[in-house]
Write an enzyme that holds these catalytic residues in place. Structure first.
Site, PDB file in Angstrom:
ATOM      1  N   GLU A 171     -37.712  -2.848  25.274  1.00 16.65           N
ATOM      2  CA  GLU A 171     -36.300  -2.531  25.562  1.00 16.65           C
ATOM      3  C   GLU A 171     -35.375  -3.525  24.867  1.00 16.65           C
ATOM      4  O   GLU A 171     -34.322  -3.153  24.345  1.00 16.65           O
ATOM      5  CB  GLU A 171     -36.084  -2.538  27.081  1.00 16.65           C
ATOM      6  CG  GLU A 171     -34.823  -1.844  27.527  1.00 16.65           C
ATOM      7  CD  GLU A 171     -33.679  -2.793  27.777  1.00 16.65           C
ATOM      8  OE1 GLU A 171     -32.604  -2.324  28.120  1.00 16.65           O
ATOM      9  OE2 GLU A 171     -33.856  -4.033  27.614  1.00 16.65           O
ATOM     10  N   HIS A 172     -35.806  -4.801  24.844  1.00 16.84           N
ATOM     11  CA  HIS A 172     -35.000  -5.850  24.210  1.00 16.84           C
ATOM     12  C   HIS A 172     -34.841  -5.547  22.718  1.00 16.84           C
ATOM     13  O   HIS A 172     -33.747  -5.669  22.149  1.00 16.84           O
ATOM     14  CB  HIS A 172     -35.684  -7.210  24.431  1.00 16.84           C
ATOM     15  CG  HIS A 172     -34.825  -8.375  24.101  1.00 16.84           C
ATOM     16  ND1 HIS A 172     -34.749  -8.889  22.836  1.00 16.84           N
ATOM     17  CD2 HIS A 172     -34.004  -9.132  24.868  1.00 16.84           C
ATOM     18  CE1 HIS A 172     -33.918  -9.913  22.839  1.00 16.84           C
ATOM     19  NE2 HIS A 172     -33.441 -10.089  24.063  1.00 16.84           N
TER      20      HIS A 172
ATOM     21  N   THR B 250     -39.954  -6.243  26.548  1.00 17.34           N
ATOM     22  CA  THR B 250     -39.988  -6.610  25.126  1.00 17.34           C
ATOM     23  C   THR B 250     -39.518  -5.435  24.266  1.00 17.34           C
ATOM     24  O   THR B 250     -38.700  -5.592  23.353  1.00 17.34           O
ATOM     25  CB  THR B 250     -41.431  -7.032  24.725  1.00 17.34           C
ATOM     26  OG1 THR B 250     -41.856  -8.045  25.625  1.00 17.34           O
ATOM     27  CG2 THR B 250     -41.499  -7.550  23.311  1.00 17.34           C
TER      28      THR B 250
ATOM     29  N   GLU C 160     -34.369 -21.509  32.739  1.00 16.69           N
ATOM     30  CA  GLU C 160     -34.590 -20.218  33.405  1.00 16.69           C
ATOM     31  C   GLU C 160     -36.087 -19.889  33.333  1.00 16.69           C
ATOM     32  O   GLU C 160     -36.670 -19.874  32.246  1.00 16.69           O
ATOM     33  CB  GLU C 160     -33.800 -19.112  32.702  1.00 16.69           C
ATOM     34  CG  GLU C 160     -34.002 -17.763  33.402  1.00 16.69           C
ATOM     35  CD  GLU C 160     -33.389 -16.604  32.642  1.00 16.69           C
ATOM     36  OE1 GLU C 160     -32.356 -16.090  33.085  1.00 16.69           O
ATOM     37  OE2 GLU C 160     -33.943 -16.225  31.586  1.00 16.69           O
TER      38      GLU C 160
ATOM     39  N   VAL D  88     -46.793 -26.888  29.061  1.00 14.81           N
ATOM     40  CA  VAL D  88     -48.022 -27.675  29.320  1.00 14.81           C
ATOM     41  C   VAL D  88     -48.346 -27.660  30.809  1.00 14.81           C
ATOM     42  O   VAL D  88     -49.486 -27.429  31.220  1.00 14.81           O
ATOM     43  CB  VAL D  88     -47.847 -29.131  28.820  1.00 14.81           C
ATOM     44  CG1 VAL D  88     -48.974 -30.022  29.328  1.00 14.81           C
ATOM     45  CG2 VAL D  88     -47.800 -29.169  27.303  1.00 14.81           C
ATOM     46  N   LYS D  89     -47.328 -27.862  31.652  1.00 15.23           N
ATOM     47  CA  LYS D  89     -47.568 -27.945  33.103  1.00 15.23           C
ATOM     48  C   LYS D  89     -48.074 -26.632  33.670  1.00 15.23           C
ATOM     49  O   LYS D  89     -48.997 -26.596  34.467  1.00 15.23           O
ATOM     50  CB  LYS D  89     -46.288 -28.393  33.823  1.00 15.23           C
ATOM     51  CG  LYS D  89     -45.983 -29.857  33.560  1.00 15.23           C
ATOM     52  CD  LYS D  89     -44.733 -30.320  34.276  1.00 15.23           C
ATOM     53  CE  LYS D  89     -44.523 -31.809  34.050  1.00 15.23           C
ATOM     54  NZ  LYS D  89     -43.395 -32.334  34.830  1.00 15.23           N
TER      55      LYS D  89
ATOM     56  N   ARG E  62     -52.937 -23.050  35.300  1.00 17.12           N
ATOM     57  CA  ARG E  62     -53.867 -21.950  35.006  1.00 17.12           C
ATOM     58  C   ARG E  62     -55.279 -22.503  34.783  1.00 17.12           C
ATOM     59  O   ARG E  62     -56.253 -22.006  35.342  1.00 17.12           O
ATOM     60  CB  ARG E  62     -53.353 -21.246  33.750  1.00 17.12           C
ATOM     61  CG  ARG E  62     -54.225 -20.147  33.266  1.00 17.12           C
ATOM     62  CD  ARG E  62     -53.506 -19.443  32.111  1.00 17.12           C
ATOM     63  NE  ARG E  62     -54.362 -18.432  31.552  1.00 17.12           N
ATOM     64  CZ  ARG E  62     -55.129 -18.629  30.493  1.00 17.12           C
ATOM     65  NH1 ARG E  62     -55.131 -19.791  29.885  1.00 17.12           N
ATOM     66  NH2 ARG E  62     -55.884 -17.660  30.039  1.00 17.12           N
TER      67      ARG E  62
HETATM   68  P1  0O2 Z   1     -32.712 -13.363  25.543  1.00 19.22           P
HETATM   69  O1  0O2 Z   1     -32.683 -12.878  24.142  1.00 19.22           O
HETATM   70  O2  0O2 Z   1     -33.985 -13.003  26.239  1.00 19.22           O
HETATM   71  O3  0O2 Z   1     -32.351 -14.782  25.684  1.00 19.22           O
HETATM   72  P2  0O2 Z   1     -26.904 -11.158  31.285  1.00 19.22           P
HETATM   73  O4  0O2 Z   1     -27.330 -11.376  29.861  1.00 19.22           O
HETATM   74  O5  0O2 Z   1     -25.466 -11.375  31.539  1.00 19.22           O
HETATM   75  O6  0O2 Z   1     -27.443  -9.871  31.840  1.00 19.22           O
HETATM   76  P3  0O2 Z   1     -27.510 -13.491  32.905  1.00 19.22           P
HETATM   77  O7  0O2 Z   1     -26.348 -13.362  33.831  1.00 19.22           O
HETATM   78  O8  0O2 Z   1     -27.585 -14.721  32.069  1.00 19.22           O
HETATM   79  O9  0O2 Z   1     -27.728 -12.213  32.025  1.00 19.22           O
HETATM   80  O10 0O2 Z   1     -28.804 -13.486  33.746  1.00 19.22           O
HETATM   81  P4  0O2 Z   1     -29.943 -12.434  33.871  1.00 19.22           P
HETATM   82  O11 0O2 Z   1     -29.475 -11.082  34.217  1.00 19.22           O
HETATM   83  O12 0O2 Z   1     -30.874 -13.072  34.834  1.00 19.22           O
HETATM   84  O13 0O2 Z   1     -30.583 -12.314  32.398  1.00 19.22           O
HETATM   85  C1  0O2 Z   1     -31.110 -13.378  31.722  1.00 19.22           C
HETATM   86  C2  0O2 Z   1     -32.244 -12.911  30.843  1.00 19.22           C
HETATM   87  O14 0O2 Z   1     -33.058 -11.940  31.518  1.00 19.22           O
HETATM   88  C3  0O2 Z   1     -31.824 -12.188  29.578  1.00 19.22           C
HETATM   89  O15 0O2 Z   1     -31.459 -13.120  28.605  1.00 19.22           O
HETATM   90  C4  0O2 Z   1     -33.100 -11.428  29.231  1.00 19.22           C
HETATM   91  O16 0O2 Z   1     -34.087 -12.295  28.700  1.00 19.22           O
HETATM   92  C5  0O2 Z   1     -33.541 -10.980  30.592  1.00 19.22           C
HETATM   93  N1  0O2 Z   1     -32.930  -9.674  30.905  1.00 19.22           N
HETATM   94  C6  0O2 Z   1     -31.960  -9.447  31.806  1.00 19.22           C
HETATM   95  N2  0O2 Z   1     -31.654  -8.141  31.837  1.00 19.22           N
HETATM   96  C7  0O2 Z   1     -32.450  -7.527  30.941  1.00 19.22           C
HETATM   97  C8  0O2 Z   1     -32.615  -6.148  30.530  1.00 19.22           C
HETATM   98  O17 0O2 Z   1     -31.969  -5.223  31.010  1.00 19.22           O
HETATM   99  N3  0O2 Z   1     -33.549  -5.911  29.558  1.00 19.22           N
HETATM  100  C9  0O2 Z   1     -34.310  -6.902  29.004  1.00 19.22           C
HETATM  101  N4  0O2 Z   1     -35.208  -6.562  28.071  1.00 19.22           N
HETATM  102  N5  0O2 Z   1     -34.172  -8.200  29.377  1.00 19.22           N
HETATM  103  C10 0O2 Z   1     -33.261  -8.504  30.324  1.00 19.22           C
HETATM  104  P5  0O2 Z   1     -30.588 -12.689  27.350  1.00 19.22           P
HETATM  105  O18 0O2 Z   1     -29.681 -13.793  27.009  1.00 19.22           O
HETATM  106  O19 0O2 Z   1     -29.936 -11.380  27.612  1.00 19.22           O
HETATM  107  O20 0O2 Z   1     -31.634 -12.442  26.243  1.00 19.22           O
END
Ligand code: 0O2
Length: 270
Positions: free
Chosen positions: A155-156, A153, A140, A22-23, A28
């Site tokens: 890549e995930h 998105t 975060e 909301v904030k 925006r």
């Molecule tokens: P979700 O499903 O989005 O919650 P780590 O997971 O150990 O790399 P860390 O130390 O918690 O991460 O912190 P970091 O690196 O800041 O990453 C936190 C989030 O950033 C991830 O959460 C992702 O959402 C995103 N992220 C980080 N690295 C990548 C990457 O290489 N590719 C993609 N697509 N997203 C990334 P989660 O828990 O991994 O995933």
């Protein structure tokens, strides 16, 4: 842990995500209402799913009692910007806020991850009020451009599909795509000023038309039908010219007419 317990732990995180969406959406809107370019294009958020929390705890060796401290992204908010330059603007805006405290920042724009991932991350402490009192929780905040978001998105999804072990030929394609995203963002930055001007003008027109129509609606109550019909015809004529200066002038004229009617109303009521 029992389902009920998970729910009570994650509830304040749900609240934080909702409040922050909301904030940021309000920021925006404030920009748009005041004819200013918004560095925030889109906001979304989520609380991490229990299965994703368990997977991350296992991967990082985090014990249950350290979950809320060590898993920093139980609550996540994502801010999407149009241009790379907007990311700094949004990060600065967050640093200035009094309703959250920065714990740490990670700049994956300067330090691109091996995967090709680019984004700016801030971990903030954010207080929420619950029935059990106030609680400061970690959130975060990920800030990235639309192009970066598209890449992340995709890549995930592939990470999920291949359980973190993406085959080399797909990795190569992703790496090429990451490079293409970098040059796309740079190309868009070159025409940023022009695009910003166009968007501000278009928003100004939206705001002007909204104000003019409000005036016309009010005049229907106060003035005679023939006069309002004439005003409406004039509005349509000016609108068709697509000339902002003329629209602004017309709005000011309506301001004056409306002011006159308001003064008359005051006189009648005395
Ligand atoms: P979700 O499903 O989005 O919650 P780590 O997971 O150990 O790399 P860390 O130390 O918690 O991460 O912190 P970091 O690196 O800041 O990453 C936190 C989030 O950033 C991830 O959460 C992702 O959402 C995103 N992220 C980080 N690295 C990548 C990457 O290489 N590719 C993609 N697509 N997203 C990334 P989660 O828990 O991994 O995933």
């Amino acid at each position: 842990m029992e389902i009920q317990l998970w729910r009570s732990i994650l509830d304040p995180y749900e609240l934080a995500v909702k409040e922050l969406i909301v904030k940021f959406e309000h920021i925006r809107q404030e920009h748009r209402d005041t004819d200013r370019y918004s560095p925030i294009e889109q906001v979304s958020g989520r609380v991490k799913s229990v299965s994703s929390i368990l997977e991350k705890m296992q991967r990082k060796g985090v014990p249950m009692e350290r979950m809320q401290e060590d898993i920093e992204d139980l609550a996540g908010v994502r801010i999407i910007c149009q241009f790379e330059e907007d990311i700094d603007v949004v990060a600065a805006l967050i640093r200035r806020r009094s309703d959250m405290r920065i714990k740490s920042e990670k700049d994956y724009l300067k330090h691109i991850k091996e995967s090709g991932y680019r984004s700016y991350h801030l971990i903030v402490f954010y207080p929420v009020e619950t029935l059990d009192g106030s609680k400061e929780i970690q959130v975060e905040i990920q800030i990235r451009t639309m192009a970066m978001n598209f890449w992340a998105t995709v890549e995930h999804s592939l990470q999920y599909k291949y359980k973190g072990d993406i085959p080399p030929h797909v990795k190569d394609r992703l790496s090429n795509a990451a490079d293409a995203i970098i040059s796309l963002d740079h190309e868009m930055s070159v025409v940023r000023n022009e695009i910003m001007d166009a968007q501000v003008s278009s928003q100004m027109q939206v705001n002007l038309v909204r104000d003019i129509l409000n005036h016309i609606e009010n005049l229907y109550r106060l003035s005679n039908q023939r006069e309002v019909s004439k005003i409406q015809d004039e509005f349509i004529r000016i609108f068709k010219t697509k000339d902002l200066v003329q629209l602004e002038r017309f709005q000011r004229e309506l301001d004056i007419i409306a002011e006159g009617y308001r003064a008359q109303e005051v006189c009648h009521s005395i």
